[in-house]
Design a protein around this motif. Structure first.
Motif, PDB file in Angstrom:
ATOM      1  N   HIS A  28       0.830  -1.212   0.000  1.00  0.00           N
ATOM      2  CA  HIS A  28       0.000   0.000   0.000  1.00  0.00           C
ATOM      3  C   HIS A  28       0.861   1.258   0.000  1.00  0.00           C
ATOM      4  CE1 HIS A  28      -3.571  -2.362   0.208  1.00  0.00           C
ATOM      5  NE2 HIS A  28      -3.186  -2.935   1.338  1.00  0.00           N
ATOM      6  N   ASP A  32      -0.095   3.491  -2.990  1.00  0.00           N
ATOM      7  CA  ASP A  32      -0.889   4.651  -2.597  1.00  0.00           C
ATOM      8  C   ASP A  32      -0.060   5.899  -2.321  1.00  0.00           C
ATOM      9  OD1 ASP A  32      -2.983   2.841  -2.784  1.00  0.00           O
ATOM     10  OD2 ASP A  32      -3.064   2.488  -0.619  1.00  0.00           O
ATOM     11  N   VAL A  41      -2.227  -5.649  -5.866  1.00  0.00           N
ATOM     12  CA  VAL A  41      -2.798  -6.243  -4.662  1.00  0.00           C
ATOM     13  C   VAL A  41      -3.731  -7.344  -5.131  1.00  0.00           C
ATOM     14  CG1 VAL A  41      -4.198  -5.883  -2.607  1.00  0.00           C
ATOM     15  CG2 VAL A  41      -2.702  -4.050  -3.426  1.00  0.00           C
ATOM     16  N   ASP A  44      -3.744 -10.356  -0.372  1.00  0.00           N
ATOM     17  CA  ASP A  44      -3.349  -9.897   0.964  1.00  0.00           C
ATOM     18  C   ASP A  44      -2.995 -11.039   1.916  1.00  0.00           C
ATOM     19  OD1 ASP A  44      -3.335  -7.128   0.666  1.00  0.00           O
ATOM     20  OD2 ASP A  44      -5.482  -6.969   1.066  1.00  0.00           O
ATOM     21  N   CYS A  63       2.569  -7.749   0.366  1.00  0.00           N
ATOM     22  CA  CYS A  63       1.318  -7.663   1.118  1.00  0.00           C
ATOM     23  C   CYS A  63       1.482  -8.158   2.547  1.00  0.00           C
ATOM     24  CB  CYS A  63       0.192  -8.430   0.413  1.00  0.00           C
ATOM     25  SG  CYS A  63       0.361 -10.228   0.491  1.00  0.00           S
TER      26      CYS A  63
END
Length: 177
Positions: A28, A32, A41, A44, A63
């Motif tokens: 992330h 992000d 992704v 996870d 992940c």
């Protein structure tokens, strides 16, 4: 909300000094905060391998790595494999050997293959299949993925390709990503 923690991490050769939540997953952070969306992704849970990156030169599933665990580390994503606008030989082989269909697993598969070839420069087909076991593809049936890795192994060793399918033209990084 947890207090943020300072982290220094080099991603694709560029140092990032940031503050992150202690529970922020590396996948992330990459997607992000750094906008490096080539790392996908999927599950996870480390089951699919779509999030595979290199952490200090070794393939890991991002992940299940916390960003704070990457403090002081060197991370390479699929975007960081190219050099001077040229694709890495594994990227080229995936292109020329049709080692992808929908492309979702491709970045993780390529990162796992690069790691495999670094450790085993002259793999057999069986070794390639075993080396990619932690990366799932629901489209290709793996045959062209394995062929692509074997072609890339030949190229990386400087061997004359014993396998068919040399690319007619080298695609650009933008065409592949």
């Amino acid at each position: 909300m947890s207090a943020k923690v300072p982290v220094r991490v080099t991603v694709n050769g560029r140092l990032h000094e940031v503050e992150v939540e202690p529970r922020l997953l590396l996948v992330h952070f990459l997607r992000d905060q750094l906008r490096l969306t080539g790392t996908h992704v999927g599950c996870d849970t480390t089951s699919c391998g779509a999030c595979t990156v290199h952490l200090d030169g070794e393939a890991v599933k991002s992940c299940t790595v916390l960003t704070v665990q990457a403090d002081g580390a060197d991370v390479t994503t699929i975007e960081g494999l190219q050099e001077d606008g040229n694709l890495h030989p594994v990227q080229s082989a995936f292109w020329s050997q049709h080692g992808l269909q929908c492309g979702y697993c491709t970045p993780g598969m390529i990162m796992a293959a690069v790691d495999l070839l670094k450790r085993h420069p002259e793999p057999t087909e069986e070794e390639v299949r075993h080396g990619l076991e932690g990366n799932l593809c629901r489209c290709t049936g793996y045959q062209n993925i394995v062929k692509a890795v074997l072609v890339a192994a030949d190229e990386l060793r400087g061997a004359q390709p014993a396998r068919p399918g040399e690319p007619e033209a080298q695609p650009t990084v933008q065409e592949v990503i």
